[in-house]
Design a protein around this motif. Sequence first.
Motif, PDB file in Angstrom:
ATOM      1  N   THR A  43      11.676   9.360  -8.948  1.00  0.00           N
ATOM      2  CA  THR A  43      11.498   8.663 -10.650  1.00  0.00           C
ATOM      3  C   THR A  43      10.619   7.053  -9.985  1.00  0.00           C
ATOM      4  O   THR A  43      10.003   6.420 -10.735  1.00  0.00           O
ATOM      5  CB  THR A  43      11.864   8.268 -11.097  1.00  0.00           C
ATOM      6  N   CYS A  44      10.503   6.870  -8.414  1.00  0.00           N
ATOM      7  CA  CYS A  44      10.899   5.708  -7.742  1.00  0.00           C
ATOM      8  C   CYS A  44       8.880   5.650  -7.601  1.00  0.00           C
ATOM      9  O   CYS A  44       8.696   4.395  -7.781  1.00  0.00           O
ATOM     10  CB  CYS A  44      11.202   4.929  -6.506  1.00  0.00           C
ATOM     11  N   PRO A  45       8.407   6.256  -6.804  1.00  0.00           N
ATOM     12  CA  PRO A  45       7.021   6.119  -6.706  1.00  0.00           C
ATOM     13  C   PRO A  45       5.947   5.240  -7.356  1.00  0.00           C
ATOM     14  O   PRO A  45       5.051   5.057  -7.926  1.00  0.00           O
ATOM     15  CB  PRO A  45       6.742   7.645  -5.492  1.00  0.00           C
ATOM     16  N   ALA A  46       5.874   6.521  -8.319  1.00  0.00           N
ATOM     17  CA  ALA A  46       5.668   5.785  -9.800  1.00  0.00           C
ATOM     18  C   ALA A  46       5.828   5.097 -10.399  1.00  0.00           C
ATOM     19  O   ALA A  46       4.535   3.932 -10.722  1.00  0.00           O
ATOM     20  CB  ALA A  46       4.780   7.611 -10.917  1.00  0.00           C
ATOM     21  N   ASP A  47       6.828   4.737 -10.458  1.00  0.00           N
ATOM     22  CA  ASP A  47       7.557   3.608 -10.995  1.00  0.00           C
ATOM     23  C   ASP A  47       6.805   1.886 -10.464  1.00  0.00           C
ATOM     24  O   ASP A  47       6.822   0.599 -10.685  1.00  0.00           O
ATOM     25  CB  ASP A  47       8.521   3.132 -10.771  1.00  0.00           C
ATOM     26  N   VAL A  48       6.190   1.655  -9.074  1.00  0.00           N
ATOM     27  CA  VAL A  48       6.807   1.026  -8.143  1.00  0.00           C
ATOM     28  C   VAL A  48       4.687   0.394  -8.408  1.00  0.00           C
ATOM     29  O   VAL A  48       4.651  -0.008  -8.432  1.00  0.00           O
ATOM     30  CB  VAL A  48       6.663   1.639  -6.657  1.00  0.00           C
ATOM     31  N   VAL A  49       4.003   2.088  -8.672  1.00  0.00           N
ATOM     32  CA  VAL A  49       2.815   1.996  -8.831  1.00  0.00           C
ATOM     33  C   VAL A  49       2.428   1.426 -10.323  1.00  0.00           C
ATOM     34  O   VAL A  49       1.846   0.048 -10.661  1.00  0.00           O
ATOM     35  CB  VAL A  49       2.511   3.149  -9.086  1.00  0.00           C
ATOM     36  N   ALA A  50       3.630   1.279 -11.239  1.00  0.00           N
ATOM     37  CA  ALA A  50       3.043   1.314 -12.474  1.00  0.00           C
ATOM     38  C   ALA A  50       3.240  -0.482 -12.258  1.00  0.00           C
ATOM     39  O   ALA A  50       2.651  -1.268 -13.049  1.00  0.00           O
ATOM     40  CB  ALA A  50       3.810   1.319 -13.559  1.00  0.00           C
ATOM     41  N   LEU A  51       4.434  -0.988 -12.050  1.00  0.00           N
ATOM     42  CA  LEU A  51       4.819  -2.313 -12.015  1.00  0.00           C
ATOM     43  C   LEU A  51       3.542  -2.802 -11.290  1.00  0.00           C
ATOM     44  O   LEU A  51       2.778  -3.910 -11.101  1.00  0.00           O
ATOM     45  CB  LEU A  51       6.005  -2.437 -10.840  1.00  0.00           C
ATOM     46  N   ASN A  52       2.578  -2.224  -9.623  1.00  0.00           N
ATOM     47  CA  ASN A  52       1.983  -2.981  -8.820  1.00  0.00           C
ATOM     48  C   ASN A  52       1.230  -3.538  -9.507  1.00  0.00           C
ATOM     49  O   ASN A  52      -0.232  -3.979  -9.544  1.00  0.00           O
ATOM     50  CB  ASN A  52       2.367  -2.288  -7.462  1.00  0.00           C
TER      51      ASN A  52
END
Length: 398
Positions: free
Chosen positions: A170-179
């Motif tokens: 789940t992390c790649p999409a969550d990183v994109v959302a935060l960035n």
Amino acid sequence: MSLRSIMYVTLAAFLVAASFVVARPAVSAAAAVRVMPLGDSITAGPGCWRAKLWHRLQTSGYTNIDFVGGVSDGGGCNPGYAYDFDHEGHGGFSATGIADNNQLPPWLAAARPDVVLMHLGTNDMWGGYIPTATKLAAFTKLVGQMRAQNPAVRIVVAQIIPMSASACATCPADVVALNAAIPGWAAGLTTAQSPIVVADLWTGFDAATDTGDGVHPNDAGFQKMADRWFPAVTQVLSGVTPSPSGSRSASPSPSRSVSPSASASASRSPSTSPSRSPSTSPSRSPSTSPSGSPSAGGAKCVAEYKLVSQWSGAFQGEVTVRNASAAASSAWTATLTFSGGQQVSQAWNATVTQTGAVATARNAAYNGALPAGGSTSFGFIASWTTTNPAPAVTCAFA
């Protein structure tokens, strides 16, 4: 006028000028700008983007800076040139955990930064259960604490490096959302007195090729990070006024000794975020005394255990391995002997196997070689039942 008279006049003028020069007060050197790298294991261990950034700043004319923080890497990056070891990176820590536990104010009080470089959020991604808004709320609280310590602090906030799906689905999409949310958040919070600048460390960074485990950078990744930090850092350095109490260290090496939490390698976080809301606050001191073991060639290996955090049924531990001899080492093994039935379920920065009460950790490919005085660390998650006594820890060099 005779030649002798001319000589007397000239000599008298010279003596007056010399007296004037001697009588002038000495001009003290400008105070150094205190720069605090703030983050998790990507900053702490080995966090070699700091060494590369320091070197580029120095060679680009930004020489009057002082990296500050309560942690030192002890020169573990070993880049072939001098750099400032100080930082405020803490392996396994999350932005929400640091904010919830109010861990930042004492760090700020000790370091007194003029500039903060913040790469946080990676440990908030594990498990995918912390909303982006909650992460940004933690960022906002941290910025408020920075400004409470120094109203004119300048802040560089990173759009963090990517994480691979192989490390965390789940992390790649969550990183994109935060960035994606960071620029708007920073624009809404920046002020003329205390500007917030965004450093894009995400663009051009490949989690597959620029990390060793899908999360922590390899040397190429650290170089990319330094290159991305550089323009943002120089932007805030232009015109910054050092705090009156700031003063530069006498040399790039820190005056303090290497902190037990200093690491010469990255520290991967668990699939949950134990530093956010543990049932007990993270321990800032080792739970056991260091233990040393003589090894081949007379090298002495010292191991030190620290309880990072503990929650219902599980805990996060960290072991620092240090070369306490005058010779470099090439490989190490650490042994943890548990007395409470604890079982290791996950580890990073080392290969850990467990038989009964004894867990054996062997270095990863990238952190086995330790220079004299150098250190590295590995972390793990383990279960516990009724009690969780600290394990006995030893280490040895191959």
